[in-house]
Design a protein around this motif. Structure first.
Motif, PDB file in Angstrom:
ATOM      1  N   ALA A   1      25.049  36.605 110.474  1.00  0.00           N
ATOM      2  CA  ALA A   1      24.782  36.273 109.012  1.00  0.00           C
ATOM      3  C   ALA A   1      23.769  37.201 108.494  1.00  0.00           C
ATOM      4  O   ALA A   1      22.613  36.925 109.206  1.00  0.00           O
ATOM      5  CB  ALA A   1      24.630  34.913 108.557  1.00  0.00           C
ATOM      6  N   GLU A   2      23.989  37.676 107.550  1.00  0.00           N
ATOM      7  CA  GLU A   2      22.769  38.467 106.713  1.00  0.00           C
ATOM      8  C   GLU A   2      22.864  38.110 105.429  1.00  0.00           C
ATOM      9  O   GLU A   2      23.754  38.302 104.619  1.00  0.00           O
ATOM     10  CB  GLU A   2      22.997  40.133 106.694  1.00  0.00           C
ATOM     11  CG  GLU A   2      23.076  40.609 108.129  1.00  0.00           C
ATOM     12  CD  GLU A   2      22.929  42.126 108.252  1.00  0.00           C
ATOM     13  OE1 GLU A   2      22.471  42.750 107.269  1.00  0.00           O
ATOM     14  OE2 GLU A   2      23.563  42.696 109.242  1.00  0.00           O
ATOM     15  N   LEU A   3      21.477  37.376 105.071  1.00  0.00           N
ATOM     16  CA  LEU A   3      21.287  36.852 103.706  1.00  0.00           C
ATOM     17  C   LEU A   3      20.156  37.387 102.788  1.00  0.00           C
ATOM     18  O   LEU A   3      19.092  37.367 103.286  1.00  0.00           O
ATOM     19  CB  LEU A   3      20.939  35.454 103.830  1.00  0.00           C
ATOM     20  CG  LEU A   3      22.285  34.565 104.853  1.00  0.00           C
ATOM     21  CD1 LEU A   3      21.577  33.112 105.457  1.00  0.00           C
ATOM     22  CD2 LEU A   3      23.528  34.625 104.514  1.00  0.00           C
ATOM     23  N   TYR A   4      20.546  38.022 101.723  1.00  0.00           N
ATOM     24  CA  TYR A   4      19.556  38.650 100.935  1.00  0.00           C
ATOM     25  C   TYR A   4      19.627  38.414  99.546  1.00  0.00           C
ATOM     26  O   TYR A   4      20.769  37.937  99.043  1.00  0.00           O
ATOM     27  CB  TYR A   4      19.702  40.071 100.946  1.00  0.00           C
ATOM     28  CG  TYR A   4      19.992  40.860 102.528  1.00  0.00           C
ATOM     29  CD1 TYR A   4      18.793  40.811 103.260  1.00  0.00           C
ATOM     30  CD2 TYR A   4      21.186  41.118 103.037  1.00  0.00           C
ATOM     31  CE1 TYR A   4      18.768  41.384 104.549  1.00  0.00           C
ATOM     32  CE2 TYR A   4      21.234  41.668 104.402  1.00  0.00           C
ATOM     33  CZ  TYR A   4      20.098  41.858 105.183  1.00  0.00           C
ATOM     34  OH  TYR A   4      20.188  42.275 106.486  1.00  0.00           O
ATOM     35  N   ASN A   5      18.546  38.250  98.850  1.00  0.00           N
ATOM     36  CA  ASN A   5      18.461  37.993  97.450  1.00  0.00           C
ATOM     37  C   ASN A   5      19.112  36.703  96.706  1.00  0.00           C
ATOM     38  O   ASN A   5      19.825  36.882  95.543  1.00  0.00           O
ATOM     39  CB  ASN A   5      19.141  39.467  96.749  1.00  0.00           C
ATOM     40  CG  ASN A   5      18.429  40.700  97.192  1.00  0.00           C
ATOM     41  OD1 ASN A   5      17.398  40.378  97.775  1.00  0.00           O
ATOM     42  ND2 ASN A   5      18.973  41.785  96.849  1.00  0.00           N
ATOM     43  N   ASN A   6      19.066  35.705  97.575  1.00  0.00           N
ATOM     44  CA  ASN A   6      20.030  34.388  97.008  1.00  0.00           C
ATOM     45  C   ASN A   6      19.204  33.593  96.338  1.00  0.00           C
ATOM     46  O   ASN A   6      18.087  33.404  96.727  1.00  0.00           O
ATOM     47  CB  ASN A   6      20.827  34.003  98.335  1.00  0.00           C
ATOM     48  CG  ASN A   6      21.771  34.819  98.860  1.00  0.00           C
ATOM     49  OD1 ASN A   6      22.784  35.199  98.311  1.00  0.00           O
ATOM     50  ND2 ASN A   6      21.693  35.118 100.171  1.00  0.00           N
ATOM     51  N   LEU A   7      19.604  33.087  95.286  1.00  0.00           N
ATOM     52  CA  LEU A   7      18.672  32.299  94.394  1.00  0.00           C
ATOM     53  C   LEU A   7      18.884  30.826  94.645  1.00  0.00           C
ATOM     54  O   LEU A   7      20.189  30.584  94.169  1.00  0.00           O
ATOM     55  CB  LEU A   7      18.698  32.549  93.166  1.00  0.00           C
ATOM     56  CG  LEU A   7      17.724  32.087  92.215  1.00  0.00           C
ATOM     57  CD1 LEU A   7      17.510  32.839  90.530  1.00  0.00           C
ATOM     58  CD2 LEU A   7      18.114  30.695  91.575  1.00  0.00           C
ATOM     59  N   MET A   8      18.232  29.986  95.071  1.00  0.00           N
ATOM     60  CA  MET A   8      18.390  28.696  95.326  1.00  0.00           C
ATOM     61  C   MET A   8      17.638  27.587  94.389  1.00  0.00           C
ATOM     62  O   MET A   8      16.576  27.643  94.521  1.00  0.00           O
ATOM     63  CB  MET A   8      18.422  28.300  96.609  1.00  0.00           C
ATOM     64  CG  MET A   8      19.541  28.874  97.685  1.00  0.00           C
ATOM     65  SD  MET A   8      19.177  29.152  99.287  1.00  0.00           S
ATOM     66  CE  MET A   8      18.449  30.732  99.289  1.00  0.00           C
ATOM     67  N   ALA A   9      18.387  27.008  93.187  1.00  0.00           N
ATOM     68  CA  ALA A   9      17.615  26.217  92.403  1.00  0.00           C
ATOM     69  C   ALA A   9      18.211  24.781  92.591  1.00  0.00           C
ATOM     70  O   ALA A   9      19.357  24.608  92.382  1.00  0.00           O
ATOM     71  CB  ALA A   9      17.778  26.564  90.982  1.00  0.00           C
ATOM     72  N   ASN A  10      17.140  23.967  92.703  1.00  0.00           N
ATOM     73  CA  ASN A  10      17.439  22.338  93.170  1.00  0.00           C
ATOM     74  C   ASN A  10      18.562  22.032  94.045  1.00  0.00           C
ATOM     75  O   ASN A  10      19.323  21.197  93.888  1.00  0.00           O
ATOM     76  CB  ASN A  10      17.878  21.892  91.679  1.00  0.00           C
ATOM     77  CG  ASN A  10      16.868  21.863  90.458  1.00  0.00           C
ATOM     78  OD1 ASN A  10      15.580  21.766  91.015  1.00  0.00           O
ATOM     79  ND2 ASN A  10      17.202  21.999  89.346  1.00  0.00           N
TER      80      ASN A  10
ATOM     81  N   LEU B   1      14.653  33.280  96.703  1.00  0.00           N
ATOM     82  CA  LEU B   1      13.977  32.166  95.688  1.00  0.00           C
ATOM     83  C   LEU B   1      14.268  30.999  95.694  1.00  0.00           C
ATOM     84  O   LEU B   1      15.534  30.588  95.858  1.00  0.00           O
ATOM     85  CB  LEU B   1      13.775  33.017  94.339  1.00  0.00           C
ATOM     86  CG  LEU B   1      13.018  32.337  93.474  1.00  0.00           C
ATOM     87  CD1 LEU B   1      12.306  33.407  92.436  1.00  0.00           C
ATOM     88  CD2 LEU B   1      13.643  31.190  92.375  1.00  0.00           C
ATOM     89  N   TYR B   2      13.504  30.077  96.023  1.00  0.00           N
ATOM     90  CA  TYR B   2      13.539  28.521  95.808  1.00  0.00           C
ATOM     91  C   TYR B   2      12.995  27.845  94.712  1.00  0.00           C
ATOM     92  O   TYR B   2      11.754  28.214  94.618  1.00  0.00           O
ATOM     93  CB  TYR B   2      13.123  27.972  97.392  1.00  0.00           C
ATOM     94  CG  TYR B   2      13.739  28.486  98.557  1.00  0.00           C
ATOM     95  CD1 TYR B   2      14.840  27.849  99.024  1.00  0.00           C
ATOM     96  CD2 TYR B   2      13.414  29.607  99.037  1.00  0.00           C
ATOM     97  CE1 TYR B   2      15.657  28.459 100.165  1.00  0.00           C
ATOM     98  CE2 TYR B   2      14.057  30.321 100.477  1.00  0.00           C
ATOM     99  CZ  TYR B   2      15.123  29.647 100.737  1.00  0.00           C
ATOM    100  OH  TYR B   2      15.533  30.114 101.935  1.00  0.00           O
ATOM    101  N   TYR B   3      13.646  27.102  94.176  1.00  0.00           N
ATOM    102  CA  TYR B   3      12.986  26.432  93.135  1.00  0.00           C
ATOM    103  C   TYR B   3      13.506  24.966  93.056  1.00  0.00           C
ATOM    104  O   TYR B   3      14.763  24.691  93.239  1.00  0.00           O
ATOM    105  CB  TYR B   3      13.331  26.946  91.608  1.00  0.00           C
ATOM    106  CG  TYR B   3      12.947  25.890  90.574  1.00  0.00           C
ATOM    107  CD1 TYR B   3      11.762  25.743  89.912  1.00  0.00           C
ATOM    108  CD2 TYR B   3      13.831  25.022  89.952  1.00  0.00           C
ATOM    109  CE1 TYR B   3      11.159  24.967  89.107  1.00  0.00           C
ATOM    110  CE2 TYR B   3      13.505  24.073  89.199  1.00  0.00           C
ATOM    111  CZ  TYR B   3      12.249  23.828  88.506  1.00  0.00           C
ATOM    112  OH  TYR B   3      12.158  23.213  87.873  1.00  0.00           O
ATOM    113  N   SER B   4      12.717  23.621  93.000  1.00  0.00           N
ATOM    114  CA  SER B   4      13.004  22.495  92.761  1.00  0.00           C
ATOM    115  C   SER B   4      11.969  21.901  91.947  1.00  0.00           C
ATOM    116  O   SER B   4      10.892  21.854  91.832  1.00  0.00           O
ATOM    117  CB  SER B   4      12.797  21.766  94.177  1.00  0.00           C
ATOM    118  OG  SER B   4      13.348  20.417  94.140  1.00  0.00           O
TER     119      SER B   4
END
Length: 416
Positions: A281-290, A313-316
């Protein structure tokens, strides 16, 4: 006589104009028909198709569903769509194809569907396109009388929830773009083979007690980009090489926006992206909110060592969520990630979405807007130098579908 001829000429001209206007303004009466058993050919633009029992596209034949078609599934028989040939669902932005249930069944108590089966494509299906379509209110449980069970398809046993899309031909081609899966009982997709592009789709309100958004197994080579995945019961993406099929599962997932996933899972497995069983797996530029966790791995059956992750980017809004983003043996560490151990940090500044919305919320509002406002920490923080699997495209039924270019921002949507 002269005036009479002139009148006749004017009348003929008006008649011709009226006929042309009728064609140009698409005033042709809507065609409604019922189908059962074997189907193929074309369901014409704007038709209403009543599906009474399981339908089958035979091997060697194709079904094309044109823009604006509404396919209404019987909620008593709960049909499956079996694709042994090829299927082309070709809606448009203005007139998507809709696979749904009768209007009276589209109610709150049926929020997680289970009212019809799904699209199940066997190993003899070489091409499947879902473009500008809405799949909703499905995921019925299989029984001994289900065509999928009788033909040995999907999991080939009774008691399983049908996914919206199952694809199984390792030499086949699957494209899903600009489409929506919503109000679904369990998995949105279950993919066991093929060259695959999933781009610009929305998945929301899916998985009552389990289920993933995009569930990929061995035999698949896939690009997954610019998707919005909201409140899947478990993971937005489950990426695995289980099943011992060739080729090895290889997924490039980039510029996806993932919100509120994993919190409705009754156990702690759910999260955002799950890696296991030697998947590459190659994982790029994914935004994870809550989301419930960051990118999570199965430590007993980890991903391929060539796997990469960066620029997430991670936000919670909750401290529990922020704590569960932190790198560990189970939580994958990416390079150039935007991550903090403090609740409320890295607010992505969505144009219109209250980031304090309950993490377990599954209700979706079409008024929400996940584009990024000026000043978002996700802007200008993406990476564009990686290689995607299908930069040059997949050709299906004479048309080439290409994986889109990566963006310089994080997430599926930049500034409006």
């Amino acid at each position: 006589m002269k005036n009479s001829k002139m009148f006749v000429g004017i009348f003929l001209l008006m008649t011709l104009f009226a006929a042309c206007s009728k064609d140009d303004n698409t005033t042709t009466p809507v065609v409604e028909q019922s189908v059962t058993g074997e189907v193929s050919g074309t369901w014409a633009k704007g038709s209403i198709i009543q599906v009474k029992t399981d339908i089958i596209i035979p091997a060697g034949k194709s079904l094309t569903i044109e823009e604006g078609v509404t396919v209404v599934m019987d909620t008593t028989t709960k049909p499956e769509i079996i694709v042994n040939g090829n299927l082309y669902v070709l809606g448009s932005t203005a007139s998507p194809v809709k696979l749904t249930v009768p209007e009276g069944a589209r109610i709150t108590k049926n929020k997680f569907g289970k009212l019809w089966g799904g699209i199940l494509a066997s190993k003899t299906c070489s091409e499947l396109v879902i473009s500008n379509a809405i799949l909703e209110y499905g995921g019925a449980v299989t029984t001994e009388s289900s065509t999928s069970v009788k033909q040995g398809l999907y999991k080939a046993v009774s008691g399983e929830f049908d996914p919206a899309i199952w694809f199984s031909n390792t030499a086949g081609k699957l494209v899903m773009q600009n489409s929506t899966v919503r109000f679904w009982q369990d998995d949105c997709t279950y993919l066991e083979g093929g060259s695959i592009i999933f781009t610009n789709n929305t998945f929301h309100t899916t998985g009552e007690s389990g289920g993933e958004g995009i569930n990929i197994k061995s035999g698949c080579v896939a690009d997954v980009a610019y998707n919005l995945i909201y409140s899947t019961n478990t993971n937005a993406l489950k990426l695995s090489n289980s099943g011992d099929r060739t080729p090895q599962a290889y997924v490039v997932a980039y510029n996806n926006t993932i919100v509120n996933t994993g919190w409705r899972r009754p156990t702690i497995k759910g999260g955002s992206i799950w890696l296991e069983a030697s998947v590459r797996a190659e994982l790029y530029n994914n935004l994870m909110a809550n989301t419930r966790f960051g990118i999570k791995r199965d430590v007993k059956k980890p991903e391929d060592s060539r796997s990469k992750a960066s620029n997430s980017l991670y936000y919670s809004y909750s401290q529990e969520g922020a704590t569960q983003f932190q790198p560990s043996a189970e939580i994958l560490t990416g390079t150039n990630d935007i991550i903090s151990n403090k609740a409320g940090d890295n607010d992505p500044k969505f144009v219109n979405y209250p980031v304090s919305t309950s993490q377990s919320n599954a209700d979706f509002s079409t008024s929400w807007d996940f584009h990024l406002a000026t000043g978002s920490p996700a802007l200008n923080k993406g990476i564009t130098t990686f290689t995607r699997n299908f930069k040059d495209g997949i050709t299906i039924n004479g048309q080439t579908y290409k994986s889109p270019e990566p963006a310089s921002y994080i997430g599926a949507f930049g500034v409006k």
